[in-house]
Motif scaffolding. Structure first.
Motif, PDB file in Angstrom:
ATOM      1  N   HIS A 378       4.868  12.843  99.992  1.00 31.52           N
ATOM      2  CA  HIS A 378       6.076  12.621  99.185  1.00 31.52           C
ATOM      3  C   HIS A 378       6.981  13.859  99.201  1.00 31.52           C
ATOM      4  N   ALA A 379       6.617  14.858  99.991  1.00 31.13           N
ATOM      5  CA  ALA A 379       7.458  16.056 100.133  1.00 31.13           C
ATOM      6  C   ALA A 379       7.479  16.487 101.590  1.00 31.13           C
ATOM      7  N   ALA A 380       8.571  17.096 101.990  1.00 31.31           N
ATOM      8  CA  ALA A 380       8.697  17.586 103.368  1.00 31.31           C
ATOM      9  C   ALA A 380       9.792  18.635 103.421  1.00 31.31           C
ATOM     10  N   LEU A 381       9.678  19.525 104.376  1.00 27.01           N
ATOM     11  CA  LEU A 381      10.777  20.440 104.657  1.00 27.01           C
ATOM     12  C   LEU A 381      11.893  19.665 105.336  1.00 27.01           C
ATOM     13  N   LEU A 382      13.098  20.097 105.107  1.00 25.39           N
ATOM     14  CA  LEU A 382      14.257  19.468 105.732  1.00 25.39           C
ATOM     15  C   LEU A 382      14.412  19.985 107.156  1.00 25.39           C
ATOM     16  N   GLY A 383      14.732  19.100 108.060  1.00 22.43           N
ATOM     17  CA  GLY A 383      14.926  19.492 109.453  1.00 22.43           C
ATOM     18  C   GLY A 383      16.328  20.010 109.715  1.00 22.43           C
ATOM     19  N   ALA A 384      16.528  20.531 110.896  1.00 25.88           N
ATOM     20  CA  ALA A 384      17.843  20.995 111.357  1.00 25.88           C
ATOM     21  C   ALA A 384      17.876  20.832 112.870  1.00 25.88           C
ATOM     22  N   TYR A 385      19.019  20.455 113.397  1.00 25.14           N
ATOM     23  CA  TYR A 385      19.163  20.297 114.836  1.00 25.14           C
ATOM     24  C   TYR A 385      19.656  21.596 115.463  1.00 25.14           C
ATOM     25  N   VAL A 386      18.927  22.092 116.412  1.00 28.82           N
ATOM     26  CA  VAL A 386      19.399  23.234 117.203  1.00 28.82           C
ATOM     27  C   VAL A 386      20.095  22.661 118.434  1.00 28.82           C
ATOM     28  N   THR A 387      21.366  22.933 118.547  1.00 26.18           N
ATOM     29  CA  THR A 387      22.152  22.356 119.636  1.00 26.18           C
ATOM     30  C   THR A 387      22.333  23.362 120.768  1.00 26.18           C
ATOM     31  N   PHE A 388      22.662  22.836 121.927  1.00 28.01           N
ATOM     32  CA  PHE A 388      23.002  23.707 123.049  1.00 28.01           C
ATOM     33  C   PHE A 388      24.314  24.419 122.745  1.00 28.01           C
ATOM     34  N   LYS A 389      24.312  25.730 122.887  1.00 28.47           N
ATOM     35  CA  LYS A 389      25.554  26.504 122.847  1.00 28.47           C
ATOM     36  C   LYS A 389      25.959  26.802 124.285  1.00 28.47           C
ATOM     37  N   HIS A 390      27.246  26.993 124.495  1.00 27.70           N
ATOM     38  CA  HIS A 390      27.739  27.127 125.873  1.00 27.70           C
ATOM     39  C   HIS A 390      27.013  28.236 126.634  1.00 27.70           C
ATOM     40  N   SER A 391      26.880  29.403 126.017  1.00 25.67           N
ATOM     41  CA  SER A 391      26.247  30.528 126.701  1.00 25.67           C
ATOM     42  C   SER A 391      24.795  30.207 127.046  1.00 25.67           C
ATOM     43  N   ILE A 444      13.781  23.848 111.574  1.00 27.26           N
ATOM     44  CA  ILE A 444      13.606  23.717 110.132  1.00 27.26           C
ATOM     45  C   ILE A 444      14.840  24.240 109.429  1.00 27.26           C
ATOM     46  N   HIS A 445      15.311  23.520 108.425  1.00 30.10           N
ATOM     47  CA  HIS A 445      16.396  24.005 107.582  1.00 30.10           C
ATOM     48  C   HIS A 445      15.962  25.297 106.903  1.00 30.10           C
ATOM     49  N   ALA A 446      16.912  26.197 106.691  1.00 30.53           N
ATOM     50  CA  ALA A 446      16.581  27.522 106.166  1.00 30.53           C
ATOM     51  C   ALA A 446      15.896  27.473 104.813  1.00 30.53           C
ATOM     52  N   ALA A 447      16.157  26.437 104.005  1.00 34.53           N
ATOM     53  CA  ALA A 447      15.642  26.471 102.637  1.00 34.53           C
ATOM     54  C   ALA A 447      15.261  25.107 102.072  1.00 34.53           C
ATOM     55  N   GLY A 448      15.763  24.023 102.637  1.00 37.30           N
ATOM     56  CA  GLY A 448      15.692  22.724 101.993  1.00 37.30           C
ATOM     57  C   GLY A 448      14.310  22.090 101.979  1.00 37.30           C
ATOM     58  N   ILE A 449      13.928  21.565 100.797  1.00 35.27           N
ATOM     59  CA  ILE A 449      12.701  20.790 100.629  1.00 35.27           C
ATOM     60  C   ILE A 449      13.076  19.452 100.005  1.00 35.27           C
ATOM     61  N   LEU A 450      12.527  18.375 100.533  1.00 36.94           N
ATOM     62  CA  LEU A 450      12.751  17.036 100.000  1.00 36.94           C
ATOM     63  C   LEU A 450      11.539  16.595  99.195  1.00 36.94           C
ATOM     64  N   ILE A 451      11.781  16.000  98.027  1.00 32.94           N
ATOM     65  CA  ILE A 451      10.709  15.436  97.199  1.00 32.94           C
ATOM     66  C   ILE A 451      11.140  14.017  96.867  1.00 32.94           C
ATOM     67  N   SER A 452      10.489  13.031  97.460  1.00 34.03           N
ATOM     68  CA  SER A 452      10.965  11.655  97.384  1.00 34.03           C
ATOM     69  C   SER A 452      10.056  10.764  96.551  1.00 34.03           C
ATOM     70  N   GLU A 453      10.665   9.713  96.018  1.00 34.29           N
ATOM     71  CA  GLU A 453       9.892   8.720  95.260  1.00 34.29           C
ATOM     72  C   GLU A 453       9.008   7.919  96.201  1.00 34.29           C
ATOM     73  N   VAL A 472      10.803  16.762 108.185  1.00 38.67           N
ATOM     74  CA  VAL A 472      11.461  15.528 108.624  1.00 38.67           C
ATOM     75  C   VAL A 472      12.295  15.774 109.864  1.00 38.67           C
ATOM     76  N   GLN A 473      12.622  14.687 110.556  1.00 42.43           N
ATOM     77  CA  GLN A 473      13.351  14.799 111.824  1.00 42.43           C
ATOM     78  C   GLN A 473      14.846  14.522 111.658  1.00 42.43           C
ATOM     79  N   PHE A 474      15.383  14.811 110.462  1.00 46.35           N
ATOM     80  CA  PHE A 474      16.831  14.681 110.274  1.00 46.35           C
ATOM     81  C   PHE A 474      17.332  15.864 109.460  1.00 46.35           C
ATOM     82  N   ASP A 475      18.654  16.006 109.388  1.00 47.10           N
ATOM     83  CA  ASP A 475      19.226  17.195 108.751  1.00 47.10           C
ATOM     84  C   ASP A 475      19.745  16.902 107.355  1.00 47.10           C
ATOM     85  N   MET A 476      20.364  17.910 106.738  1.00 44.85           N
ATOM     86  CA  MET A 476      20.800  17.831 105.352  1.00 44.85           C
ATOM     87  C   MET A 476      21.896  16.790 105.141  1.00 44.85           C
TER      88      MET A 476
END
Length: 1007
Positions: A378-391, A444-453, A472-476
């Motif tokens: 019922h709890a998980a860290l929030l994910g974040a997408y790391v995208t390709f940067k041009h360099s 992983i998101h820098a700080a986010g935690i989800l607590i769900s019903e 989780v596999q999605f972002d904020m």
């Protein structure tokens, strides 16, 4: 008819965004469409959101693969089926185990086995939810296969991974990046087929014209797979519903806690306080955020039990309930914090609580949250997408195309002439543009935690990163869209400094009784502290130590809490970019200037002289100046924080803002100037409560720095410093009377320590010294000091390389011998003294006494050893110069040279790289003069380009002295890094002169 569709969340495989997939479906006239990414459900929720918005019935599933071997495609019949799939996928991702060749039983899912896979495993039994997927290329084989007898089980399985030939090429490049191979070496089995693209529905069905039953089966299966999530503005709150068993119990507990804390927080409970509390409690209940507040309260209670220091920030700091619960230490009544920024009926999300803990305590708090609220997922860290940067994309593609490193570096750094590039290099740049911004991997998101019903797998599969908490596999943005509101638990070094400083003070001054650091109000009126702030003597003190804040504090003449709150937000790029930082300073210093304020804006924001400084100022202006309702004003608030999704929604509000102002008779020049200021806030402005939280922590730090500067500097050093490098804080400690000692085997610990005014650097500062050896030294001396080199080598087993580090940093000076003598003894005796700690010796071996000549170690040699081993020197840095400085001008002389050209020498502390509005690069420099005091410089683009910084060292600075609002800077016209002397350790011709003559009385005192 399309049952196997990939977005670019089939990471390093697919190429199509979720919304583009929906557009493809709309172009085909499809009413229903399914997303089945490879071993991933990252894109599912946003796919559902976009599909529902476009009146397409969405379905979701997973393309299950081991490596690139497709085993089966699973389709969720409904939301319960999505839960099943996420649980199945998560179990395998967490334990890093391969997927089975045959899917387990799913109650709410369909499973499609590819035709070839069925033949390989000779599967001949299919349950009611299992099917055989037939590709176009399988049709001829099917005619002669026994599988053609399973007429009710045959469905079309056409894969969509890209749109065209160009995207197929991108797909192949992604696969090569993923497998870390040259494109020419990419195995066929690791890539998809060129046919895996969307084809017209009529063409797809035409291929199966001889098998109308397959088309019918596919349509029936597709229609049996639907999923729904609510993304509307009044969507249901998906967070944990109750903390104490029922909503009624939760609310009564919340009210009780607030009533209990009223007399604790307030000496006098006024009608204003009571009304504000009543208003907040009713709205919190109405908006269904009671449990959200109670969960944050429980987290704070746990932290207090463990004696963890915390700071509550974010818009929640505008709340009196948060103040009473101890989530924040900001009094919204005292600061007149805007209630509607905290919460209003139109706001679709709860207030933000960014709760900071020290970096060391944060992990334990996170563990508590998962143990308390996270049972059964019922709890998980929030994910974040790391995208390709041009360099980065250029580097990856350069490797894939086989370019040599120097050519990749050139392309990545942008140091090339496009007209001289070969075709391969141009291809790298071309495809890097296509990859730019596309997801690369999930983090992983820098700080986010989800607590769900509901179980978190109702919304997403989870990964298990090294920290060991499901993620989780999605972002904020997706989380907020679906009604899952994050709890932000952050790590902050500043709190570690405060906690450690108090412990160090108690140890170094056992008779001192410290005030409660959490009760910061007395600090706000402390004259000594406020004098420090006005002089910007804030090095080491959290948010107020940076060069930019030092400049602003002096310009504003900040000497009280409210001004520091304002300064914390004025410094933000949004206010500075809009030009309102300068305007605020002018109105603050010169009351006559305040008459220029627009009368409506002055009435809305009298405390900031009619200047928009805080996020809530935008809400106030939108609501009271442009007559937008609070819901529309909140769109602007979300817009400037970067959390909105709909540019269309933002544009609609902008149009109404302008229209309403015109109706009110406002001239366009004023309207568009106000709007320009609002737009410039995008992503940068602070809520006033957030700024107040920063100011509270700054005052806590400033109290410790003011009254216990040496202990506070030690705590700062042990917590990794702050804005500056370690040597800056060592210099600050010297200014306050400390004697700094290099690491010592008798006095030092792993971290830096203090006794009286003597500060001993910790072993952790010695570059290359292994942690296990630091521990061994500390443990070995617990019962007895080291009496000689032989004694040390017998009790601490070190390699000669590690021993060499200790000797050269002079850590063995307690033996009364110089470094060269100790090095000679160490190398001579090492073969005798090197012992096995696990084997006790029967006899103690001695070494033959040898007579050595007297060695003279100069300060310059010490300085070079320290530069090598500490990356800074404890010596006076100006002795390193090849030639003595030609100008004795110092920082305290500059006021006598306003608007004049001068030459001054400075030791570089830091340089800030920024760009002008035209995109040209420029710098702000911070130096220490030869007396050890601050020199600030500005390097405009022509000078920045012609005279760039060239690393740490001492610079000759030529420029014009300017003063703005009594803050002095040098506009640099020429910059030259001064050469150091040759390293005397490697120069046998070096003349060992008396360096004490190089230091004046000031330097002896400070350095």
């Amino acid at each position: 008819m399309f049952l196997n569709n990939h977005s670019y969340y089939s990471l390093r495989y697919g190429t199509i965004a979720e919304d583009d997939l929906i557009q493809l479906a709309l172009q085909q006239g499809l009413k229903q469409f399914i997303l089945t990414d490879i071993n991933n459900t990252s894109g599912c929720l946003n796919f559902v959101r976009i599909a529902q918005k476009n009146n397409i019935i969405p379905g979701v599933g997973i393309d299950v693969r081991n490596q690139n071997q497709q085993l089966y495609v699973c389709l969720a019949k409904n939301n319960e089926g999505f839960l099943e799939l996420n649980q199945f996928l998560s179990d395998h991702l967490h334990h890093k185990k391969e997927f089975p060749a045959q899917a387990p039983y799913f109650k709410y899912c369909h499973v499609i086995y590819p035709f070839e896979q069925v033949l390989t495993y000779e599967k001949n039994y299919f349950s009611t939810n299992e099917y055989i997927g037939i590709r176009i290329e399988d049709i001829n084989k099917l005619r002669f296969s026994k599988l053609s007898l399973y007429k009710e089980k045959l469905v079309i399985l056409h894969t969509v991974s890209f749109r065209n030939k160009k995207e197929y090429n991108i797909h192949r490049l992604l696969r090569a990046i993923d497998k870390n191979v040259l494109l020419s070496k990419l195995p066929k089995e690791e890539q998809g087929s060129p046919t895996h693209k969307m084809i017209p529905i009529n063409d797809l069905c035409g291929n199966f014209a001889d098998y109308p039953g397959i088309i019918k089966n596919t349509e029936k299966l597709l229609q049996d797979c639907t999923i729904h999530f609510d993304f509307g503005p009044r969507r249901k709150n998906q967070n944990l519903k109750t903390v104490f068993g029922s909503p009624e119990a939760d609310y009564s507990t919340l009210v009780k806690l607030c009533q209990q804390q009223l007399p604790v927080r307030y000496d006098e409970i006024t009608i204003e306080i009571q009304e504000r509390l009543k208003k907040e409690l009713l709205l919190i209940k109405q908006q269904d955020y009671v449990s959200f507040f109670l969960i944050n309260w429980k987290i704070i209670c746990y932290a207090k039990e463990k004696d963890f220091y915390h700071v509550g920030r974010g818009s929640g700091a505008n709340s009196i309930v948060a103040y009473l619960l101890g989530i924040t230490d900001v009094d919204p009544i005292e600061l007149d914090l805007y209630f509607e920024r905290f919460m209003n009926l139109y706001r679709s999300s709860p207030p933000d609580f960014d709760i900071d803990f020290s970096t060391w305590d944060r992990e334990d708090v996170t563990k508590y949250i998962f143990e308390t609220f996270g049972t059964n997922y019922h709890a998980a860290l929030l994910g974040a997408y790391v995208t390709f940067k041009h360099s980065g994309a250029v580097r990856e593609l350069g490797k894939v195309f086989g370019l040599p490193k120097h050519e990749i570096d050139k392309l990545s750094d942008g140091k090339y002439n496009l007209n001289t590039l070969d075709e391969l290099s141009k291809l790298v740049l071309k495809y890097a543009t296509h990859l730019n911004g596309k997801p690369n991997y999930i983090s992983i998101h820098a700080a986010g935690i989800l607590i769900s019903e509901k179980p978190i797998h109702y919304f997403s599969a989870t990964n298990l990163p090294p920290k060991g908490f499901p993620t989780v596999q999605f972002d904020m943005h997706i989380a907020e869209d679906i009604g899952l509101y994050k709890f932000d638990i952050l790590g902050q070094r500043g709190l570690g400094k405060i906690k450690d400083a108090i412990a160090i003070i108690k140890k170094n001054h056992p008779d001192v009784t410290l005030p409660d650091i959490h009760y910061a109000k007395p600090f706000f009126t402390d004259k000594r502290i406020n004098k420090m702030i006005s002089k910007a003597e804030c090095i080491g003190c959290f948010y107020v130590e940076s060069p930019a804040m030092r400049m602003l504090l002096k310009k504003l003449g900040v000497n009280n809490y409210l001004s520091l709150v304002a300064a914390s937000s004025i410094i933000r790029p949004g206010v500075a970019k809009s030009g309102m930082m300068r305007e605020y300073i002018l109105r603050h210093k010169y009351p006559e200037r305040r008459k220029k304020a627009h009368p409506v804006l002055w009435n809305i924001m009298p405390d900031t002289y009619g200047v928009m400084v805080y996020q809530e100022d935008v809400i106030k202006v939108a609501h009271h100046y442009a007559n937008l309702d609070l819901g529309e004003a909140d769109v602007l608030r979300r817009g400037m924080s970067g959390k909105y999704r709909s540019r269309e929604e933002f544009q609609t509000v902008k149009n109404k803002f302008i229209s309403n102002c015109r109706k009110n008779g406002e001239p366009d020049t004023v309207i568009f100037e106000v709007w320009r200021q609002i737009e410039s806030f995008a992503g940068y402005a602070f809520a006033k409560g957030h700024s107040a939280s920063y100011a509270v922590e700054s005052y806590q730090s400033l109290f410790l720095k003011c009254y216990y500067p040496l202990e506070y500097m030690v705590a700062t050093i042990n917590n990794g410093g702050g804005f500056y490098r370690v040597d800056t804080y060592i210099h600050e400690a010297k200014k306050h009377g400390a004697t700094i000692h290099p690491p010592c085997i008798e006095k030092s610990n792993i971290e830096t320590t203090i006794t009286g005014k003597d500060i001993y650097l910790g072993f952790q500062h010695i570059q290359g010294l292994e942690k296990r050896n630091m521990i061994a030294i500390v443990n070995a001396r617990i019962f007895k000091s080291f009496i000689s080199m032989d004694d040390f080598m017998e009790r601490v087993s070190l390699s000669i390389d590690q021993l060499d580090l200790l000797i050269r940093i002079d850590a063995m000076r307690s033996f009364g011998k110089d470094k060269r003598t100790l090095l000679w003894e160490a190398y001579r005796s090492h073969h005798i003294s090197y012992t096995n700690n696990n084997q006790q010796k029967l006899f103690k071996l001695g070494s033959k006494k040898v007579s050595l000549p007297a060695f003279n170690i100069t300060p310059l040699e010490e300085a070079f050893d320290q530069l090598e081993l500490l990356h800074f020197t404890l010596q006076y840095p100006f002795i390193l110069l090849e030639k003595s400085i030609s100008s004795t001008l110092a920082a305290d002389d500059l006021a006598n040279y306003i608007n004049e050209q001068i030459i001054i020498y400075g030791y570089l502390v830091t340089a800030k790289n920024t760009r002008t509005s035209k995109g040209d690069r420029m710098y702000f420099g911070t130096f220490l003069d030869y007396k050890g005091y601050w020199v600030d410089t500005v390097h405009f683009p022509p000078v920045a380009k012609r005279y760039p910084f060239s690393g740490k060292g001492i610079y000759k600075i030529t420029g014009k002295v300017v003063s703005e609002f009594d803050f002095i800077t040098i506009e640099v016209t020429m910059l030259k890094r001064m050469p150091y002397v040759s390293d005397p350790r490697f120069d046998i011709t070096y003349n060992r002169k008396d360096f004490s003559k190089e230091t004046g009385p000031v330097m002896k005192q400070i350095y």
